[in-house]
Design a protein around this motif. Sequence first.
Motif, PDB file in Angstrom:
ATOM      1  N   ASN A  75       0.857  -1.176   0.000  1.00 39.20           N
ATOM      2  CA  ASN A  75       0.000   0.000   0.000  1.00 39.20           C
ATOM      3  C   ASN A  75       0.899   1.233   0.000  1.00 39.20           C
ATOM      4  OD1 ASN A  75      -1.787   2.122   0.743  1.00 39.20           O
ATOM      5  ND2 ASN A  75      -3.165   0.604   1.603  1.00 39.20           N
TER       6      ASN A  75
ATOM      7  N   VAL B  28       0.633   4.061   1.255  1.00 34.25           N
ATOM      8  CA  VAL B  28       0.686   4.792   2.518  1.00 34.25           C
ATOM      9  C   VAL B  28       1.766   4.223   3.447  1.00 34.25           C
ATOM     10  CG1 VAL B  28      -1.019   3.482   3.880  1.00 34.25           C
ATOM     11  CG2 VAL B  28      -0.800   5.934   4.212  1.00 34.25           C
TER      12      VAL B  28
ATOM     13  N   GLU C 267       4.857   6.426   3.871  1.00 35.55           N
ATOM     14  CA  GLU C 267       4.585   7.571   4.741  1.00 35.55           C
ATOM     15  C   GLU C 267       4.557   7.135   6.211  1.00 35.55           C
ATOM     16  OE1 GLU C 267       0.976  10.781   5.559  1.00 35.55           O
ATOM     17  OE2 GLU C 267       0.907   9.527   3.771  1.00 35.55           O
TER      18      GLU C 267
ATOM     19  N   ARG D 254      -2.698   8.301  10.919  1.00 40.21           N
ATOM     20  CA  ARG D 254      -2.673   8.330   9.452  1.00 40.21           C
ATOM     21  C   ARG D 254      -3.133   6.990   8.873  1.00 40.21           C
ATOM     22  NH1 ARG D 254      -4.075   9.546   5.084  1.00 40.21           N
ATOM     23  NH2 ARG D 254      -2.672   9.571   3.313  1.00 40.21           N
ATOM     24  N   ALA D 255      -2.713   5.883   9.503  1.00 41.08           N
ATOM     25  CA  ALA D 255      -3.137   4.557   9.043  1.00 41.08           C
ATOM     26  C   ALA D 255      -4.645   4.418   9.171  1.00 41.08           C
ATOM     27  CB  ALA D 255      -2.431   3.467   9.848  1.00 41.08           C
TER      28      ALA D 255
ATOM     29  N   GLU E  23      -6.860   6.844   9.109  1.00 37.76           N
ATOM     30  CA  GLU E  23      -7.503   7.695   8.108  1.00 37.76           C
ATOM     31  C   GLU E  23      -7.438   7.063   6.716  1.00 37.76           C
ATOM     32  OE1 GLU E  23      -5.239  11.281   8.426  1.00 37.76           O
ATOM     33  OE2 GLU E  23      -6.333  12.003  10.185  1.00 37.76           O
ATOM     34  N   ALA E  24      -6.259   6.567   6.365  1.00 36.03           N
ATOM     35  CA  ALA E  24      -6.047   6.065   5.005  1.00 36.03           C
ATOM     36  C   ALA E  24      -6.711   4.710   4.764  1.00 36.03           C
ATOM     37  CB  ALA E  24      -4.545   5.956   4.727  1.00 36.03           C
ATOM     38  N   LEU E  25      -6.753   3.889   5.802  1.00 36.08           N
ATOM     39  CA  LEU E  25      -7.202   2.515   5.615  1.00 36.08           C
ATOM     40  C   LEU E  25      -8.545   2.207   6.277  1.00 36.08           C
ATOM     41  CD1 LEU E  25      -3.708   0.913   6.263  1.00 36.08           C
ATOM     42  CD2 LEU E  25      -4.776   1.398   4.047  1.00 36.08           C
TER      43      LEU E  25
END
Length: 91
Positions: free
Chosen positions: A49, A51, A54, A70-71, A73-75
């Motif tokens: 992935n 992300v 990052e 962040r994980a 939010e993204a996933l």
Amino acid sequence: MQTMILSVVAILLFTVFILMSKIDRLEGRIRNTQQILEQIAAQYDMPENPVNDELRHLINEGKETQAIKRAREALGLSLVEGKQYVDRLKS
């Protein structure tokens, strides 16, 4: 009156027990599915992935909490799942 209240409480407790049992089984099935998907991805050398780069950068900077956020939010992960995801990236 008390027996009726006790009966309702007993029914509610039984219902909660049944629901918790079903949730536990579903979580087990999800873990099993994740393991299968990870094996398939490894076998076919699928790309990570995007992300993850990052997240690793945030981890290396000592910003693990931000990496978890962040994980999530993204996933679309829960807090526990986000922490587990970041922990897997650290190893």
